[in-house]
Design an enzyme around this catalytic site. Structure first.
Site, PDB file in Angstrom:
ATOM      1  N   GLU A  64       0.851  -1.194   0.000  1.00  0.00           N
ATOM      2  CA  GLU A  64       0.000   0.000   0.000  1.00  0.00           C
ATOM      3  C   GLU A  64       0.886   1.242   0.000  1.00  0.00           C
ATOM      4  OE1 GLU A  64      -3.914   1.672   2.383  1.00  0.00           O
ATOM      5  OE2 GLU A  64      -2.331   0.756   3.569  1.00  0.00           O
TER       6      GLU A  64
ATOM      7  N   MET B 161       0.353  -3.260   8.958  1.00  0.00           N
ATOM      8  CA  MET B 161      -0.380  -3.250   7.694  1.00  0.00           C
ATOM      9  C   MET B 161      -1.425  -4.360   7.728  1.00  0.00           C
ATOM     10  SD  MET B 161      -0.891  -1.964   4.711  1.00  0.00           S
ATOM     11  CE  MET B 161      -2.133  -2.579   3.583  1.00  0.00           C
TER      12      MET B 161
ATOM     13  N   GLU C 177      -5.820  -2.720  13.066  1.00  0.00           N
ATOM     14  CA  GLU C 177      -5.675  -3.595  11.893  1.00  0.00           C
ATOM     15  C   GLU C 177      -6.869  -4.545  11.756  1.00  0.00           C
ATOM     16  OE1 GLU C 177      -3.495  -2.466   9.975  1.00  0.00           O
ATOM     17  OE2 GLU C 177      -2.548  -1.277  11.549  1.00  0.00           O
TER      18      GLU C 177
END
EC number: 3.4.11.-
Length: 790
Positions: free
Chosen positions: A37, A178, A213
């Site tokens: 990303e 992430m 997350e």
């Protein structure tokens, strides 16, 4: 069917597909991981790398047999193959993914261990370096991951669609974490909790990051924004549910205080005219002005979460969750823009009649997401008129006009009891129910528990009335509002909306304030960190000492006795943990004898026996004053502990700071001399040492002389980096034209041309800032002189 051969880079840059080196159990090792990303998937495999172009992926990884390969889905097959040299490789084939965006695909090839448990059919594995797993550092993460998944499944009434989830702790990772679907990656310190870590707030941080997350599994992975211009639909919601999830897992984290301190207060400080941008922007605007990476900022995360917090509070949580559930179900495995969200909220609002809105959901919410900045509401309580304008700094931008208006939800209390919600939907409006009488017992407070994203400017008379109320009964005002009232007053005074004296009035009650949470903010406003060593030099100091100590003694003694008896008793309170240092540091700085004694006691005990560790939460202050109150013996012990083989990076930072606290000039000279010797102090630390010394009262001159005398040597080793650092510290002391001339002269003879210009500007700005500061100090001194005995 299109087949392409493709070559991509394997870098050590921590984005795309990257290689990391680390040590584990004394051996050096390597691993491969990915971070795709926003737009790195295209560097790893050929694709239409756009979030809305979702697809299913069949992934195969060929790797060395001694490593394990992980991806989004469970492995369904492993086989062997030989290359042309006859070497054996393992081929791991993964199940086909769900329909998903490219930026969420992920790959890890590592030699890690894991611990596992299954929650509702979802096999959860936490992977990390073997020694970390063996020492139990992954246990906390494993304990909270399953319950967080179940909590959100139940809240949204939508099951998590995967059968396995890996959380991998990477020794080196550029982001905190992430949310890759099925393979979340974390910076090791954001996932691993060291059980002997006394710092309870570390646990809270891990809980928040894991919760964030997991929130993304619904907001981002299942339902994705069409394009990056609506990134807040991912990050704002994940940031909001991160707090909801964390306070569910750790009930000791009070949600209101927690959210205000970490999300709302910091972003209100940043959301100013120059830096601000709107949450949602047109695509073409982003192509022109922002790099995509720049969108991952405090506005997307914290302003996004704050707007959602406000939305939830005026809709009621029940309707809010109902609308979100409908939105998530409608757009599962596809992508959205913010209007899709507004439509689903509108549908839920239209189907009931307990919550009445003054306009459509889109019209209300677009006023918050499509404009930058935020409103300040000004209240005239004799007329009941509330007006709004965009908050800006009236001192620096006196001729600016802003014409943004918002549709503002106002929660309020009168004399302690909650009143019905009202809406300000134009630039000003009269609310007859808000006119108050002359009785000082009649008072009004807006923005209860800080549900709204705005500041409130009360007229001076009413602010005085609220100050009196605080003196009589502080608990009449909810704790978040006590903090908010004080923070707003100081911010509005700095920006030229009200006189600073009105803000000072609100501090008179503090002897009755027992919440560390509020004290921290008051002290940060009255004594900013970078001013401690400057304020000593002003006549302000003795007045401030008398005024503040009188009010601080109750809270100081309460905590000092806990520190002396059993500091572990504080381990459960998050705000005590993170704010205790500010109280102790201020008491010592104000010369409170008991505080100086406490520092010497704890430091001496530590010197006598290194097992008598100083509690980590106050270690910086205790070491500083332990050295300051001592002689070379105390300083030498700090030096020994700095060099101790067990001392961590953070311990070393604390000792580097503490050694600059000595009040003996000759020790400061010696310390600076050490910094020239690479075998004693690494070159990274030299600028830290000089800056620390220069930031103290007696060290300022010493550091300056040291730098000018050793300039050639310093410059040869460090080029201009050290100078920029020093300049930052010296700026605080530039009070006269003479001092500016002295600095300027030195810079002109030693610096390259382009740097000379930059430093001249910096110095002029510093001179202006110091002039402003002196005005503030003069007014503060004057006010204290009049109010010292109140």
């Amino acid at each position: 069917m299109l087949q392409l051969s493709f070559r991509g880079p394997l870098s050590e840059d921590l984005d795309g597909l990257f290689l990391t080196r680390y040590t584990d159990q004394g051996q050096s090792s390597m691993l491969i991981a990915s971070q795709l990303e926003p737009t790195y998937a295209r560097t790893v495999y050929p694709c239409f790398d756009e979030p809305a172009m979702k697809a299913t992926f069949n992934i195969i990884i060929v790797h060395h047999p001694s490593y394990v390969a992980l991806s989004n889905m469970p492995a369904i097959d492993t086989s062997e193959m030989k290359d042309e040299n006859g070497s054996l490789w393992t081929v791991t084939t993964f199940n086909t993914t769900l329909k998903m965006s490219t930026y969420l695909t992920a790959f890890v090839v590592c030699d890690f261990d894991y611990i596992t448990r299954t929650e509702r059919g979802n096999e959860i594995r936490i992977w990390g370096r073997k020694e970390a797993i063996e020492n139990g550092h992954a246990d906390y993460a494993l304990n909270i991951t399953g319950p967080l998944f179940s909590f959100l499944e139940d809240l949204f009434n939508i099951s998590y669609p995967l059968s396995k989830t890996d959380l991998v702790a990477l020794p080196d990772f550029a982001a905190n974490a992430m949310e890759n679907w099925g393979l979340m990656t974390f910076q090791e310190s954001a996932l691993m909790y060291i059980p002997r870590d006394q710092f309870g707030s570390k646990k809270a941080m891990i809980c928040l990051i894991v919760s964030h997350e997991i929130g993304h599994q619904w907001f981002g992975n299942l339902v994705t924004m069409n394009w990056w211009n609506d990134l807040w639909l991912n990050e704002g919601f994940a940031s909001y549910f991160e707090y909801i999830g964390a306070s569910y897992i750790e009930p000791r984290l009070p949600l209101n205080k927690f959210f205000y301190y970490h999300i709302l207060q910091p972003v209100l400080r940043e959301d100013k005219e120059i830096a601000a941008r709107s949450l949602s922007a047109r695509e073409e605007k982003i192509n022109e002005t922002f790099s995509l990476v720049g969108l991952f900022d405090i506005f997307t995360y914290s302003k996004g979460a704050s707007i959602i917090w406000m939305l939830s509070s005026f809709l009621t949580e029940r309707l809010f969750i109902k609308a979100l559930s409908s939105y998530l179900k409608a757009f599962s495995f596809s992508s959205v823009n913010q209007d899709d969200l507004w439509t689903h909220i509108q549908m839920v609002v239209d189907a009931q009649n307990e919550v009445q809105l003054p306009a459509s959901v889109k019209k209300i919410m677009d006023s918050w997401t499509c404009q930058n900045g935020f409103p300040v509401l000004t209240l005239n309580l004799s007329t009941g008129i509330i007006s709004q304008e965009q908050f800006y700094n009236k001192r620096t931008e006196n001729n600016t006009t802003y014409n943004n208006t918002w549709i503002v939800p106002i929660s309020w209390i009168r004399n302690g009891s909650a009143q019905p919600f009202v809406w300000l939907d134009k630039s000003s409006k009269m609310f007859p129910e808000m006119q108050i009488t002359d009785s000082e017992h009649d008072w009004i407070l807006l923005n209860v528990n800080m549900a709204g994203y705005y500041r409130v400017n009360y007229d001076p008379l009413h602010l005085k009335r609220l100050a009196k109320l605080l003196e009589k009964d502080p608990k009449a005002i909810p704790v978040v509002n006590r903090l908010h009232l004080i923070d707003d007053a100081f911010t509005l005074a700095q920006a030229g909306y009200i006189e600073i004296e009105s803000a000072f009035e609100l501090t008179k009650y503090l002897a009755k304030e027992d919440e560390m949470f509020v004290w921290y903010s008051v002290l940060s406003n009255l004594i900013p960190d970078n001013l401690e060593n400057i304020l000593n030099n002003y006549e302000l100091y003795p007045f401030l000492k008398k005024y503040l100590l009188k009010r601080m003694l109750p809270i100081y003694h309460y905590y000092a006795s806990i520190i002396r008896q059993n500091v572990d008793a504080l381990a459960d309170d998050y705000f005590d943990q993170i704010h205790l240092e500010k109280i102790i540091n201020t008491a010592c700085w104000l010369g409170l004898q008991d505080c100086l004694n406490l520092s010497s006691e704890l430091y001496t005990k530590w010197m006598e026996n290194p097992d008598n560790e100083i509690p980590f939460t106050i270690k910086r202050t205790i070491c500083c004053y332990g050295v300051a109150m001592g002689s070379d013996k105390e300083w030498d012990f700090a030096w020994k502990m700095y060099n101790h083989h067990n001392s961590t990076g953070i311990d070393k930072d604390i000792m580097l700071f503490a050694m600059s606290c000595t009040r003996e000039s000759w020790l400061l000279y010696r310390y600076l001399q050490y910094s020239l010797n690479n075998s004693l102090l690494s070159s990274d630390n030299i600028s830290i040492v000089i800056s620390n010394v220069a930031a103290t009262e007696i060290g300022q001159r010493i550091a300056w002389e040291f730098v000018t005398e050793n300039w050639l040597l310093l410059n040869e080793r460090h080029r201009n980096g050290i100078l920029q650092k020093l300049l930052g510290v010296m700026e605080n002391f530039v009070n006269t034209d003479l001092q500016i001339k002295e600095l300027q002269l030195f810079y002109n003879t030693t610096l390259d041309k382009d740097l000379q210009i930059a430093t001249t500007e910096t110095l002029q700005f510093a001179k202006f800032a110091n002039k402003e500061r002196r005005k503030f100090i003069a007014r503060f001194t004057d006010w204290l002189r009049k109010n010292i005995d109140d």
